[in-house]
Design a protein around this motif. Structure first.
Motif, PDB file in Angstrom:
ATOM      1  N   LEU A  26     -19.839 -31.598   2.593  1.00  0.00           N
ATOM      2  CA  LEU A  26     -19.753 -30.923   3.892  1.00  0.00           C
ATOM      3  C   LEU A  26     -18.330 -30.466   4.171  1.00  0.00           C
ATOM      4  O   LEU A  26     -18.116 -29.379   4.715  1.00  0.00           O
ATOM      5  CB  LEU A  26     -20.236 -31.852   5.004  1.00  0.00           C
ATOM      6  N   TRP A  75     -17.292 -29.146 -15.375  1.00  0.00           N
ATOM      7  CA  TRP A  75     -18.196 -28.721 -16.441  1.00  0.00           C
ATOM      8  C   TRP A  75     -18.067 -27.212 -16.546  1.00  0.00           C
ATOM      9  O   TRP A  75     -18.515 -26.477 -15.675  1.00  0.00           O
ATOM     10  CB  TRP A  75     -19.619 -29.127 -16.081  1.00  0.00           C
ATOM     11  N   THR A  76     -17.431 -26.757 -17.599  1.00  0.00           N
ATOM     12  CA  THR A  76     -17.290 -25.312 -17.790  1.00  0.00           C
ATOM     13  C   THR A  76     -17.660 -24.974 -19.228  1.00  0.00           C
ATOM     14  O   THR A  76     -18.077 -25.852 -19.985  1.00  0.00           O
ATOM     15  CB  THR A  76     -15.861 -24.842 -17.529  1.00  0.00           C
ATOM     16  N   ASN A  77     -17.502 -23.679 -19.580  1.00  0.00           N
ATOM     17  CA  ASN A  77     -17.687 -23.299 -20.979  1.00  0.00           C
ATOM     18  C   ASN A  77     -16.355 -22.828 -21.555  1.00  0.00           C
ATOM     19  O   ASN A  77     -15.343 -22.804 -20.851  1.00  0.00           O
ATOM     20  CB  ASN A  77     -18.778 -22.242 -21.106  1.00  0.00           C
ATOM     21  N   ILE A  97     -12.850 -15.316 -13.333  1.00  0.00           N
ATOM     22  CA  ILE A  97     -13.962 -16.034 -13.958  1.00  0.00           C
ATOM     23  C   ILE A  97     -15.025 -15.047 -14.436  1.00  0.00           C
ATOM     24  O   ILE A  97     -15.524 -15.137 -15.566  1.00  0.00           O
ATOM     25  CB  ILE A  97     -14.572 -17.047 -12.968  1.00  0.00           C
ATOM     26  N   SER A 101     -15.812 -14.488 -18.377  1.00  0.00           N
ATOM     27  CA  SER A 101     -17.103 -14.902 -18.922  1.00  0.00           C
ATOM     28  C   SER A 101     -17.854 -13.711 -19.512  1.00  0.00           C
ATOM     29  O   SER A 101     -18.793 -13.902 -20.274  1.00  0.00           O
ATOM     30  CB  SER A 101     -17.944 -15.623 -17.870  1.00  0.00           C
ATOM     31  N   LEU A 194     -20.039 -18.940 -24.520  1.00  0.00           N
ATOM     32  CA  LEU A 194     -20.637 -19.275 -23.227  1.00  0.00           C
ATOM     33  C   LEU A 194     -21.442 -20.564 -23.297  1.00  0.00           C
ATOM     34  O   LEU A 194     -21.618 -21.254 -22.308  1.00  0.00           O
ATOM     35  CB  LEU A 194     -21.577 -18.154 -22.790  1.00  0.00           C
ATOM     36  N   TRP A 195     -21.981 -20.863 -24.477  1.00  0.00           N
ATOM     37  CA  TRP A 195     -22.904 -21.987 -24.596  1.00  0.00           C
ATOM     38  C   TRP A 195     -22.227 -23.259 -25.077  1.00  0.00           C
ATOM     39  O   TRP A 195     -22.896 -24.242 -25.325  1.00  0.00           O
ATOM     40  CB  TRP A 195     -24.056 -21.612 -25.523  1.00  0.00           C
ATOM     41  N   TYR A 445     -15.862 -29.425  13.003  1.00  0.00           N
ATOM     42  CA  TYR A 445     -16.441 -29.995  11.781  1.00  0.00           C
ATOM     43  C   TYR A 445     -15.923 -31.389  11.423  1.00  0.00           C
ATOM     44  O   TYR A 445     -16.720 -32.242  11.033  1.00  0.00           O
ATOM     45  CB  TYR A 445     -16.253 -29.027  10.615  1.00  0.00           C
ATOM     46  N   MET A 448     -17.823 -33.968  13.265  1.00  0.00           N
ATOM     47  CA  MET A 448     -19.203 -34.070  12.780  1.00  0.00           C
ATOM     48  C   MET A 448     -19.280 -34.898  11.504  1.00  0.00           C
ATOM     49  O   MET A 448     -20.139 -35.764  11.353  1.00  0.00           O
ATOM     50  CB  MET A 448     -19.759 -32.675  12.499  1.00  0.00           C
TER      51      MET A 448
ATOM     52  N   PHE B 188     -29.051 -30.896 -20.540  1.00  0.00           N
ATOM     53  CA  PHE B 188     -27.708 -30.421 -20.872  1.00  0.00           C
ATOM     54  C   PHE B 188     -27.649 -28.901 -20.763  1.00  0.00           C
ATOM     55  O   PHE B 188     -26.743 -28.330 -20.162  1.00  0.00           O
ATOM     56  CB  PHE B 188     -27.413 -30.842 -22.313  1.00  0.00           C
ATOM     57  N   PHE B 189     -28.685 -28.285 -21.307  1.00  0.00           N
ATOM     58  CA  PHE B 189     -28.792 -26.826 -21.282  1.00  0.00           C
ATOM     59  C   PHE B 189     -28.861 -26.315 -19.847  1.00  0.00           C
ATOM     60  O   PHE B 189     -28.209 -25.332 -19.490  1.00  0.00           O
ATOM     61  CB  PHE B 189     -30.046 -26.439 -22.075  1.00  0.00           C
ATOM     62  N   CYS B 191     -27.700 -27.789 -17.170  1.00  0.00           N
ATOM     63  CA  CYS B 191     -26.381 -27.935 -16.557  1.00  0.00           C
ATOM     64  C   CYS B 191     -25.492 -26.782 -16.980  1.00  0.00           C
ATOM     65  O   CYS B 191     -24.786 -26.176 -16.165  1.00  0.00           O
ATOM     66  CB  CYS B 191     -25.737 -29.250 -16.967  1.00  0.00           C
ATOM     67  N   GLN B 192     -25.515 -26.471 -18.271  1.00  0.00           N
ATOM     68  CA  GLN B 192     -24.691 -25.384 -18.805  1.00  0.00           C
ATOM     69  C   GLN B 192     -25.059 -24.077 -18.102  1.00  0.00           C
ATOM     70  O   GLN B 192     -24.226 -23.238 -17.811  1.00  0.00           O
ATOM     71  CB  GLN B 192     -24.923 -25.277 -20.308  1.00  0.00           C
ATOM     72  N   LEU B 193     -26.372 -23.951 -17.821  1.00  0.00           N
ATOM     73  CA  LEU B 193     -26.859 -22.716 -17.206  1.00  0.00           C
ATOM     74  C   LEU B 193     -26.400 -22.594 -15.766  1.00  0.00           C
ATOM     75  O   LEU B 193     -26.020 -21.518 -15.305  1.00  0.00           O
ATOM     76  CB  LEU B 193     -28.383 -22.730 -17.253  1.00  0.00           C
ATOM     77  N   THR B 196     -21.937 -23.858 -14.808  1.00  0.00           N
ATOM     78  CA  THR B 196     -20.849 -22.967 -15.190  1.00  0.00           C
ATOM     79  C   THR B 196     -21.210 -21.565 -14.759  1.00  0.00           C
ATOM     80  O   THR B 196     -22.331 -21.109 -14.916  1.00  0.00           O
ATOM     81  CB  THR B 196     -20.621 -22.994 -16.702  1.00  0.00           C
ATOM     82  N   ASP B 197     -20.218 -20.884 -14.202  1.00  0.00           N
ATOM     83  CA  ASP B 197     -20.470 -19.525 -13.751  1.00  0.00           C
ATOM     84  C   ASP B 197     -20.526 -18.613 -14.956  1.00  0.00           C
ATOM     85  O   ASP B 197     -20.016 -18.918 -16.013  1.00  0.00           O
ATOM     86  CB  ASP B 197     -19.339 -19.068 -12.837  1.00  0.00           C
ATOM     87  N   GLY B 198     -21.145 -17.487 -14.758  1.00  0.00           N
ATOM     88  CA  GLY B 198     -20.982 -16.462 -15.787  1.00  0.00           C
ATOM     89  C   GLY B 198     -22.212 -16.154 -16.578  1.00  0.00           C
ATOM     90  O   GLY B 198     -22.551 -14.997 -16.727  1.00  0.00           O
ATOM     91  N   ILE B 199     -22.954 -17.181 -17.054  1.00  0.00           N
ATOM     92  CA  ILE B 199     -24.007 -16.872 -17.999  1.00  0.00           C
ATOM     93  C   ILE B 199     -25.072 -15.993 -17.358  1.00  0.00           C
ATOM     94  O   ILE B 199     -25.348 -14.890 -17.820  1.00  0.00           O
ATOM     95  CB  ILE B 199     -24.673 -18.160 -18.519  1.00  0.00           C
ATOM     96  N   MET B 201     -24.994 -15.196 -13.983  1.00  0.00           N
ATOM     97  CA  MET B 201     -24.474 -15.083 -12.617  1.00  0.00           C
ATOM     98  C   MET B 201     -25.171 -13.950 -11.875  1.00  0.00           C
ATOM     99  O   MET B 201     -25.516 -14.071 -10.705  1.00  0.00           O
ATOM    100  CB  MET B 201     -22.990 -14.828 -12.661  1.00  0.00           C
ATOM    101  N   PHE B 263     -26.429 -31.099   9.862  1.00  0.00           N
ATOM    102  CA  PHE B 263     -26.759 -29.906   9.080  1.00  0.00           C
ATOM    103  C   PHE B 263     -27.073 -28.739  10.001  1.00  0.00           C
ATOM    104  O   PHE B 263     -26.699 -27.602   9.722  1.00  0.00           O
ATOM    105  CB  PHE B 263     -27.938 -30.185   8.145  1.00  0.00           C
ATOM    106  N   PHE B 266     -23.837 -27.412  11.054  1.00  0.00           N
ATOM    107  CA  PHE B 266     -23.017 -26.775  10.018  1.00  0.00           C
ATOM    108  C   PHE B 266     -23.528 -25.392   9.660  1.00  0.00           C
ATOM    109  O   PHE B 266     -22.760 -24.487   9.418  1.00  0.00           O
ATOM    110  CB  PHE B 266     -23.005 -27.648   8.759  1.00  0.00           C
ATOM    111  N   PHE B 267     -24.845 -25.272   9.599  1.00  0.00           N
ATOM    112  CA  PHE B 267     -25.396 -24.005   9.123  1.00  0.00           C
ATOM    113  C   PHE B 267     -26.115 -23.315  10.270  1.00  0.00           C
ATOM    114  O   PHE B 267     -26.387 -23.931  11.286  1.00  0.00           O
ATOM    115  CB  PHE B 267     -26.327 -24.255   7.942  1.00  0.00           C
TER     116      PHE B 267
END
Lengths: 487, 405
Positions: A26, A75-77, A97, A101, A194-195, A445, A448, B188-189, B191-193, B196-199, B201, B263, B266-267
């Motif tokens: 939040l 967690w990145t590539n 980014i 990518s 990427l993978w 905020y 809250m 795992f796949f 998570c990778q998908l 991570t940005d880009g694949i 997106m 919530f 917030f939104f």
């Protein structure tokens, strides 16, 4: 017992972790840029001087440790190095980014972006370019800076048409450099990169700092002790510490809820006993309907109704309509007993509103468990030895009904506190609920989040505690639980 | 099921509660036809128009809203039962007009005349002159739809999670190491998908779902392939039931109202967000009871007989277990609708949950709190709300009593 203890404490820590992570999420989801907000409050924003502003922004960005990652691991590539966190502006970071990518070449993209900035600088510093051309060029570079796909950038670069107007060799060289850098990665493809997952652990991260505070911030004005040490930040409206706001209001709500529960439990026992004793009389046939209606009547309906009838000058003005104390405060010569007597009219209506619902709940609970007990063997034995009906119910059956009453009173407590949001709003009691509603209405905020965290911790601990107490007082429950889970 | 219903129907309170709920449901469903400032039908010499229906079918009826149909004399104009819309101000009767007071109306010549009985505000008006009865009718729709939808969705989530846990508790889920490995790689796949940005997106939601489903299929096949090899064929037991139980324990100890309040703060306030929050905090109650019911049912002999006769797992669950668990599920479903309606009314009383433009029972009462002399703003919506909640509880209790008999 020990197995249950371990399981319960494990679940407790897990729930706490979930609550804390939602709280942190939040803080991240707060609308608006936190660094920008900080800049605005520190009132040294010089209007019109955008360069100076962005420099200050970057400075504050690093001072506040925003360049470090959010969580313990990222967690990145292979295309997106985690060092991109160090870039202050969000839109620039997102473009980097996106571009890297696509092409799988972060270094070259980074150099390209740097050259863009350099070109912008050269254009604005150059004396040899006409003013109109300068403006055109600047808007052109700005446009390129906003593009995030290679195709768009390629067409934009091919459309460069100011070769003849620019007499400055330094700028021209820079333009050529830009082209060169772009061509070097234009046709590159990210492909397998990427993978390939890149998982990195960060011992220094913002979540950790949010939890435990950070030492390196002591040098700046924005030091932060971490929520574990009770530092919940500052309210954005009143600029007071959130912990002190919540402490003050929690006291009032806590006292009110405790009072309510004690009154409800105290009165529910004799009423339930009477209902069971006279279970063949007419009153016992009417009572369930009345109890059901009282139990289901919404707190806010009852509250406004009572307020309308008993605190209304045009009907009956018996009680004050808001607050818990006279507006002018108490005379200092009053003893504490007199102060209590003076606050009593203020507390009458809230206590009635609050008690009635839980009273009906406890009476129903007690009645049901007493009637359950009446069919058991030991009651039959008591009847057989000649005990009177009064003695059977008040002494034999009641003893076994008190345990569920106590534990459900404990579990009712968190519900009471969160229910007090509505009640306090009706009677304008300066408790936790009023603070919460103020925070929601003013988009405050930090308050809250503080409220959420404290309520979460209180609720989870009370549930765990009541479970353990239940098990401690009545070991049969444990075996019952075991049977259920093994079924 | 039939027996239980017949048994419960014998009770007077159950009968009337059910009838009352059907009445409120009818009003909720047909609320635009019951309370609407546009006429139901206009018959001129030339044509017949149905403005309310046209309004519902498309956003614009083509009729000018400036025309005051209540004072038109040419042709036949048929109004709905309550000729006012919720939340629309009536400036001739503004400033809290009581049900018993004189109510005015602006005639064609801009003179104020006594309101004819057909156009009276039967339950008074609020500060802007909006009709209270129309607000109550509109509020019934919003309140019931939020309660019903969120209870239904929570029931679905609870049914899937609790049912799986209860069924697999009895018959167990054994997976070979090959499957486990394959599923591990699949997660795992994923998570990778998504981490991570880009694949993907820029991909649309549909193509994302397609990619995930395709990957799931591939990895399932891969797992099957792997488990043929001796190395990966060893079976391990997966304790799904324990995991689900712990999840229920954790989720049900959350402070629900506070979570919803934060919530909603917030939104942006919307009905969808409210329903999502109710489902998010409400599914453990369903899952716990459904799991217990599944475990209870799967011990009966007829399940064993069905298994012996060669029925598949899905057939047993759908044809033998679900019909038997219908009534217990119904009971918590009814309780849940009441609970969600109550929370929704409380939130709109505070002005948090539902968007402020919508008129609900809670927001009517909140406007009554500002002027305590306007008793009709508090009494009528509050009474309807309490009666509805009490009826839901009566119905649930009646069904429950038949179960434990």
């Amino acid at each position: 017992m020990i197995q249950l203890l371990i399981r319960r404490i494990g679940a407790l820590f897990f729930s706490l972790a979930v609550i804390v992570i939602i709280g942190f999420w939040l803080t991240q989801a707060m609308p608006g840029d936190p660094v920008q907000r900080m800049l605005n409050t520190s009132n040294d924003l010089e209007a019109g001087n955008s360069e100076n502003h962005s420099k200050k922004y970057d400075q504050l960005y690093y001072q506040l440790d925003y360049e470090i990652p959010n969580f313990y691991f990222t967690w990145t590539n292979l295309c997106v190095p985690d060092s991109f966190y160090k870039i202050p502006q969000l839109n620039r970071r997102n473009q980097l980014i996106a571009l890297s990518s696509q092409t799988g070449n972060p270094m070259k993209v980074y150099v390209f972006k740097k050259t863009e900035e350099q070109l912008m600088l050269q254009i604005s510093n150059s004396n040899k370019i006409k003013k109109e051309v300068k403006i055109e060029l600047q808007s052109y570079v700005n446009r390129i800076q906003l593009l995030s796909t290679t195709g768009e950038i390629a067409t934009a670069i091919n459309n460069f048409k100011w070769y003849n107007e620019i007499k400055d060799s330094v700028v021209l060289a820079c333009v050529d450099q830009l082209k060169e850098h772009f061509i070097s990665f234009e046709h590159a493809k990210a492909g397998v990169k990427l993978w390939v997952p890149v998982i990195k652990f960060h011992s220094k991260n913002r979540f950790h700092q949010w939890l435990f505070g950070s030492n390196n911030l002591q040098a700046t004005n924005y030091d932060y002790n971490g929520i574990v040490h009770g530092d919940l930040g500052y309210s954005t409206v009143s600029h007071r510490p959130v912990s002190s706001i919540l402490q003050k209001s929690f006291k009032i709500t806590f006292i009110l809820s405790t009072f309510t529960i004690f009154i409800a439990v105290f009165f529910s026992i004799p009423i339930a006993i009477a209902l069971v004793l006279y279970r063949n009389k007419i009153i016992a046939h009417i009572a369930p309907g009345i109890l059901l209606f009282i139990y289901t009547i919404p707190v806010f309906f009852l509250g406004t109704l009572l307020l309308m009838i008993f605190a209304n000058p045009s009907i009956i003005s018996l009680f004050p309509s808001s607050g818990i104390a006279p507006a002018e405060g108490f005379n200092s010569s009053l003893s504490s007993w007199e102060i209590f007597l003076h606050t009593l009219p203020y507390l009458t209506l809230p206590l009635i509103t609050y008690t009635i619902g839980s009273l009906a709940f406890f009476i129903r609970l007690m009645q049901a468990s007493l009637i359950d007990q009446l069919n058991t063997d030991y009651i039959r034995t008591a009847r057989a030895k000649g005990a009177s009906e009064n003695r059977i119910i008040c002494i034999h059956a009641l003893q076994n009904c008190l345990i569920p009453l106590v534990t459900s009173a404990a579990t009712a407590f968190p519900a009471m506190i969160s229910g007090s949001v509505i009640l306090e709003n009706i009677y304008s009691i300066p408790g936790m609920g009023t603070e919460m509603i103020h925070a929601v209405q003013n988009l405050d905020y930090p308050v809250m989040i503080g409220f959420f965290l404290i309520m979460g911790v209180v609720t989870i601990s009370i549930y765990a505690l009541s479970d353990l107490l239940n098990n401690f007082f009545d070991p049969r429950i444990h075996y019952k639980l075991k049977e259920v889970s093994n079924e | 099921m039939n027996n239980i219903w017949k048994g419960a129907w014998k009770k007077l309170s159950f009968r009337w509660a059910t009838r009352f709920l059907f009445f409120v449901g009818f009003i909720a469903i047909f609320s635009p036809f019951i309370a609407n400032e546009q006429p139901l039908a206009i018959c001129n010499q030339r044509e017949i128009q149905l403005p309310v229906l046209q309004d519902l079918l498309k956003s614009n009826s083509g009729l000018s809203s400036n025309i005051n149909w209540k004072t038109q004399n040419d042709g036949v104009v048929i109004f709905s039962l309550i000729p006012y819309s919720a939340g629309k101000g009536d400036y001739a009767n503004a400033d809290y007009r009581s049900p018993f007071s004189n109510q005015k109306m602006v005639a064609n010549q801009n003179e104020e005349i006594e309101l004819p009985w057909r156009f009276r505000h039967w339950l008074g008006t609020d500060l802007r002159g909006a009709d209270v009865l129309a607000g109550i009718i509109n509020g019934a729709g919003i309140s019931l739809s939020i309660g019903f939808l969120s209870a239904l969705l929570a029931l679905l989530v609870g049914l899937i999670i609790g049912g799986t846990a209860g069924w697999l508790k009895e018959f167990g889920l054994e997976l070979s190491i090959g499957y486990c490995l394959s599923m591990f790689i699949f997660s795992f796949f994923l998570c990778q998908l998504f981490f991570t940005d880009g694949i993907i997106m820029n991909a649309s939601l549909l193509s994302k779902t397609a990619i995930v489903l395709l990957a799931l299929y591939t990895f399932l096949k891969f797992g099957k392939l792997l488990s043929h090899y001796h190395l990966f064929s060893y079976k391990i037991k997966i304790p799904i039931d324990v995991i689900v139980l712990r999840m229920i324990e954790i989720f049900s100890s959350f402070p629900k109202i506070v979570l919803i309040l934060v919530f909603a703060g917030f939104f942006n306030a919307s009905i969808g967000l409210l329903i999502f929050l109710f489902v998010f905090t409400g599914w453990p109650d369903f899952a716990r009871i459904i799991r217990a019911e599944f475990i209870r049912q799967s011990k009966f002999n007829f399940i064993e007989a069905a298994r012996l006769s060669g029925a598949s797992n899905i057939r047993i669950v759908l044809r033998h277990i679900l019909p038997n668990t219908f009534v217990p599920i119904m009971v918590i479903f009814v309780y849940a609708i009441a609970a969600y309606m109550l929370i929704e009314a409380g939130l709109s009383f505070l002005g948090v949950g539902v968007p402020p433009a919508e008129v609900t029972w809670g927001s009517l009462m909140a406007s009554g709190k500002d002027n305590l002399n306007a008793w009709w703003l508090i009494l009528f919506p509050g009474t309807i709300l309490s009666l509805t909640i009490a009826s839901f509880h009566t119905v649930a209790e009646g069904l429950q009593k038949q179960l434990t008999k």
